[in-house]
Enzyme design. Structure first.
Site, PDB file in Angstrom:
ATOM      1  N   CYS A  98       0.828  -1.209   0.000  1.00 37.34           N
ATOM      2  CA  CYS A  98       0.000   0.000   0.000  1.00 37.34           C
ATOM      3  C   CYS A  98       0.862   1.260   0.000  1.00 37.34           C
ATOM      4  CB  CYS A  98      -0.951  -0.007   1.196  1.00 37.34           C
ATOM      5  SG  CYS A  98      -0.137  -0.292   2.791  1.00 37.34           S
ATOM      6  N   HIS A 353      -1.544   0.868   7.697  1.00 35.89           N
ATOM      7  CA  HIS A 353      -1.997   0.961   6.310  1.00 35.89           C
ATOM      8  C   HIS A 353      -1.732   2.375   5.802  1.00 35.89           C
ATOM      9  CE1 HIS A 353      -4.193   0.070   2.717  1.00 35.89           C
ATOM     10  NE2 HIS A 353      -5.101   0.994   2.954  1.00 35.89           N
TER      11      HIS A 353
END
Length: 997
Positions: A98, A353
């Site tokens: 990510c 994340h």
């Protein structure tokens, strides 16, 4: 997705109940796993190597384009996978990528960078000439620029809601399962991209990274005594800002530029005062780039825990940033507007994340990029929203401060991107012509139905057909054939089953063979495997029986001798015999696609295996009889021996009454007599040369002893070898001669001066007392006598002492030796140097004293004996340039080196130091790239010096800069935050990763 071994075991489970003579076609198809269910896209993410019907994850993901409605078997509405009008395209998270996706989306929306990349020419000549993509070739990016260019083209024109960036990630060599440091990735990739684009002819392409992201600041140091000002100008691509103890972005910038006092141990050496003086140091911003990257240092090193931690501190920042108050020159326009905010959601520094909020430069609208999902903000306003609700799960949560209009607060933002407000927004990026012709290929699917004819093709060939831009070679299935000319059951894990219709197309277009259809399933191999598996099951039962029989005590002479090693491994040996036929078949077939280049290697391995001992051969002596050592064998009962004989009918057989080998007994007695003789010899020599053995009361040329005017010389190598023998006479060979010829040149002259024998050559020779020399002449054979004679009288001062030698010094050979050594230092290849990173402007490296390498302890001798022959000393047989340094003009001296005389001044590595292999003709720029990989410090952040000399000419060679083997180069990394005491620990503690050039 079932594991491969589990699938293989299930394919042969029927052999437990079916004997070989009852094998049917149904059993054969089960062995070849014909009945396994095919995997479907979206359910199986990796290819099932044990399932020939799994055609997912073999490279079809790069064939992006119009979505085949029939391919989405597990999606209720295939239209949900289509890209919506005026929407951006997402990126698939490959596991832990990510952080890569956020930077790709941010760089994609930098129109200047995107357009420059589109102007970068392709490495394929067909694309350069504008001929388009040939019908028999599929476009495949080759370089990093082409991968990024291709990915941007997909993000711009793909009809899918999201695309797969695995080609780009794979080209960088990133681990998709491990989350890396995002800020480090940004630095290293920008350095790699700049270096790659620097080779382009078009200046708009070559200089795009510097134009967009590169600024300059100066480290300014002012002497408090004389006022002298020293400037060191450095480039930057982002500003790293400390956020600890601050609430506003402007406060962080102010601290970055604040003045630092250099006092005490950290005083500055002033060239005007020619001494260390108190001084002040600060950073001055000289120029700013069009795109200003501000790194918020949220991940810091915690000294209490020894790990990184995340600072969940709220930092306020405005949408407009005026940098004029921070600039040295106030005559420019420095109004920046916020264009991107990169967010790390999570509490830990090691997980979480990454998402990105990026403004569209053409419409001014804000978007949130979260891997495959993209959300448009309402009203052209930045809305951090839920990203700020994911704070630490503690009861005492910090309240979010109030933000005024045009300002924002975040405790998860780790990078802020600002762009000059005056930049034009009408720029459009046009896709290159090589992508204009249907660059999004049709989705690749192989389909077949029950009862449909099928064939087998190797997985390797299918992957090459999908991945390579060049047409694949003809299909070659010869490597998967058994000895009967059919498909080997063990090769099914590397084969894929496709429909006969698709196979016809492949063979018609590419040719090759043989074709493997249902008739290629080999019944003979399946029957033989059934027999072997059933024997293996019986082997387990016999193993238990033999184990119980070995517990019975054998009485009298009714038993048999068996080697203990054979007893421990007899079941494994039996299994190898059962698998021998399958191994032979594998060796005959070789590799897939006709690659049989390792045939000779396989035959050599087979010969080595044949030379290994078979069952019960471990108790056979070299004369073919029973060995004399009873510790290596034991007696087993007749019943146990009978069971073992069933598996090893050719094993040597020795009844319990068998006598040991008579020749071995004689040799054993002779060996004991030789050991006693060596012990006596060592004792005699040790008594005669007691001081030489203990290294006590040794003479020295620097302080000549008054009791004698003569000293003798032998090589240090002789002394060390003799000491080894005296310490362990039963393990080492006796020394019979003194080889002094190695110390002489071909003309018979001495190779050392009196001065060198007191310094660098002192480790190569040993001085001997006259009384010791008499003993040496009696105990050893001496080829040449080397003697040093003192010529001065008793009244002469020690400084004016004159020496003479027998034989005399050979000046010509001595000069030639020195010249050769100097030449080797400047014409080296693959030599070792050491790079030491300086922490807090202090050199923490300890000075490494030269190692004398005198064998004065028994422990050191034992360590040296453990090394293989020819590796008694690292400086003696070095792989990193050592051979070059030992090269000498005279053959005798080379022999002398080979004998093991040491000339070591080995560098002792310390903490924070790494060894690199370099060559004299290598440029400083190439060395900086090596240092970047070793220390993760970008080339433009490296300040290198050697012996106080600054190395700054990137085009100069290391030989011209005076870098010789074993040199120590000091590395000082640019650290803009001078007050950070823990920054170097952070640099050492964080995960590093390598971007493959």
């Amino acid at each position: 997705m079932a594991p491969r071994l589990q699938l293989e075991k299930a394919a042969w489970r029927w052999t437990e109940t079916v004997p070989p003579e009852e094998v049917t076609q149904e059993h054969i198809e089960a062995a070849y796993r014909i009945g396994l269910e095919p995997c479907q896209r979206g359910v199986c993410r990796r290819n099932c190597r044990g399932n020939p019907n799994c055609l997912v994850g073999i490279g079809e993901h790069v064939w992006l384009g119009e979505i085949d409605e029939n391919s989405f078997h597990n999606i209720d509405d295939p239209n949900s996978e289509r890209r919506k009008k005026n929407a951006f395209v997402g990126l698939t998270n490959l596991g832990a990528t990510c952080y890569v996706n956020t930077f790709l989306q941010m760089w994609f929306l930098n129109l200047e960078l995107r357009q420059a990349l589109y102007l970068c020419p392709s490495t394929c000549s067909e694309y350069v000439t504008g001929q388009g993509i040939p019908k028999d070739r599929d476009y495949e990016p080759q370089t990093i620029c082409e991968h990024l260019q291709y990915l941007f083209a997909l993000l711009q024109n793909s009809n899918r809601r999201y695309i797969d960036p695995s080609g780009f990630v794979k080209a960088l060599g990133l681990d998709t399962g491990q989350q890396q440091d995002a800020q480090e990735f940004s630095k290293l990739f920008m350095s790699l991209l700049e270096d790659t684009l620097s080779k382009q002819k078009n200046p708009d392409v070559r200089n795009i990274v510097q134009k967009q992201f590169c600024g300059e600041y100066a480290y300014v140091t002012v002497c408090n005594q004389c006022g002298r000002e020293s400037k060191l100008i450095s480039k930057f691509y982002e500003l790293e800002l400390n956020i600890q103890g601050h609430k506003q972005l402007t406060d962080c910038i102010t601290e970055f530029l604040k003045e630092e006092k250099l006092e005490g141990d950290n005083r500055y050496f002033c060239e005007t005062c020619q001494s260390k003086q108190n001084a002040t140091r600060k950073i001055r911003l000289l120029s700013l780039p069009c795109t200003l990257n501000l790194q918020l240092m949220r991940f810091v090193f915690d000294r209490q825990t020894g790990h990184k931690k995340k600072l969940n501190t709220y930092i306020g920042f405005s949408e407009l940033l005026d940098m004029e108050p921070f600039m040295e020159q106030k005559d420019g326009v420095y109004i920046y507007e916020l264009s991107a905010v990169l967010i790390h959601r999570g509490v830990s520094a090691y997980s979480g994340h990454y998402i990105a909020h990026v403004k569209d430069p053409q419409t001014g609208e804000w978007y949130k990029f979260n891997d495959e999902d993209i959300e448009k903000m309402e009203g052209k306003k930045l809305q951090l929203g839920i990203e700020e609700d994911l704070a630490e799960p503690s009861k005492s949560q910090t309240r979010k401060p109030k933000c005024g209009k045009g300002t924002h607060c975040s405790r998860n933002a780790y990078m802020l991107v600002y762009r000059l407000q005056t930049r034009e927004k009408s720029l459009t990026a046009e896709i290159p012509s090589k992508y204009a012709t249907d660059y999004l290929f049709s989705l690749f699917l192989f389909t077949f139905f029950p009862g449909c004819p099928y064939e087998f093709v190797s997985l390797e060939w299918l992957q090459k057909w999908l991945d390579e831009s060049a047409p694949p070679k003809p299909i070659d299935n010869t490597g998967c054939l058994c000895s009967h000319g059919k498909l080997h059951p063990d090769k099914i894990s590397i084969m894929k089953r496709i429909s006969e219709y698709v196979a016809d197309y492949f063979y018609r277009r590419y040719g090759g063979g043989p074709r493997l259809n249902v008739k290629a399933l080999c019944k003979d191999c399946v029957v033989e495997r059934c027999r072997i598996l059933r024997l293996k099951n019986q082997l387990n039962e016999d193993y238990k029986t033999v184990t119980n029989l070995l517990k019975i005590t054998v009485k009298g002479n009714d038993g048999f001798w068996v080697g203990k090693s054979s007893l421990r491994s007899w079941r494994q040996l039996a299994l190898e015999q059962l698998n021998e036929q399958d191994d032979d078949a594998d060796q005959n077939n070789g590799k897939m696609n006709g690659d049989a280049q390792n045939k000779d290697e396989s035959n050599e391995e087979k010969r080595e295996e044949e030379e290994e001992l078979n069952f019960n051969e471990d108790l056979v002596c070299p004369h073919g009889d029973l060995c004399i050592s009873e510790n290596e064998r034991r007696v087993v009962s007749k019943e146990a021996w009978k069971k073992l004989k069933q598996y090893f009918p050719k094993a040597p057989e020795f009844p319990n009454s068998k006598e040991c080998c008579s020749q071995c007994k004689i040799l054993e007695r002779e060996g004991e007599e030789n050991e006693a003789l060596h012990k006596m010899m060592a004792s005699e020599q040790k008594t005669a040369l007691q001081n030489l053995f203990q290294d006590k009361c040794r003479p020295c040329l620097g302080s000549w002893p008054q009791e004698t005017d003569e000293l003798y010389i032998v090589s240090q190598f002789f002394v060390e070898e003799w000491r080894k023998f005296v310490r362990r006479p039963t393990r080492c060979s006796p020394v019979s001669s003194v080889g002094n010829s190695a110390l002489l040149c071909p003309h018979g002259g001495l190779m050392f001066t009196f001065a060198s024998m007191t310094k660098e050559d002192s480790k190569l020779i040993a001085l001997i007392w006259p009384s010791e020399w008499e003993a040496i002449q009696k105990l050893f054979v001496v080829d040449h006598v080397i003697k040093i004679i003192r010529m001065q009288t008793a009244e002469t001062s020690p400084e004016s002492t004159l020496f003479d030698s027998e034989p005399k010094l050979c000046p010509e050979c001595r000069e030639g030796l020195l010249c050769q050594q100097q030449r080797d230092l400047r014409e080296y290849t693959q030599a070792t140097i050491y790079v030491h990173k300086v922490v807090d402007n202090k050199k923490v490296m300890k000075e490494a004293a030269p190692e004398l390498n005198v064998s004065s302890s028994e422990a050191e001798e034992e360590r040296e004996e453990a090394k293989p022959e020819g590796e008694q000393d690292p400086d003696f047989n070095q792989t990193n340039g050592g051979a070059k340094r030992q090269k000498i003009s005279h053959q005798n001296y080379i022999v002398y080196q080979k004998q093991g005389i040491r000339r070591s001044t080995r560098h002792r590595k310390v903490r924070g130091e790494k060894a690199l292999l370099v060559s004299a003709n290598q440029t400083l720029k190439e060395l900086k790239i090596q240092i970047m990989h070793a220390f993760s410090v970008a080339p433009f952040d490296q300040n290198l010096s050697i012996d106080g000399k600054i190395l700054n000419d990137d085009t100069a060679t290391l030989g011209a800069l005076g870098v010789i083997p074993e040199s120590v180069i000091l590395l000082k990394a640019d650290e803009p935050i001078a007050d950070y005491a823990a920054m170097d620990d952070v640099m050492q503690g964080r995960e590093h990763f390598i971007i493959t050039l």
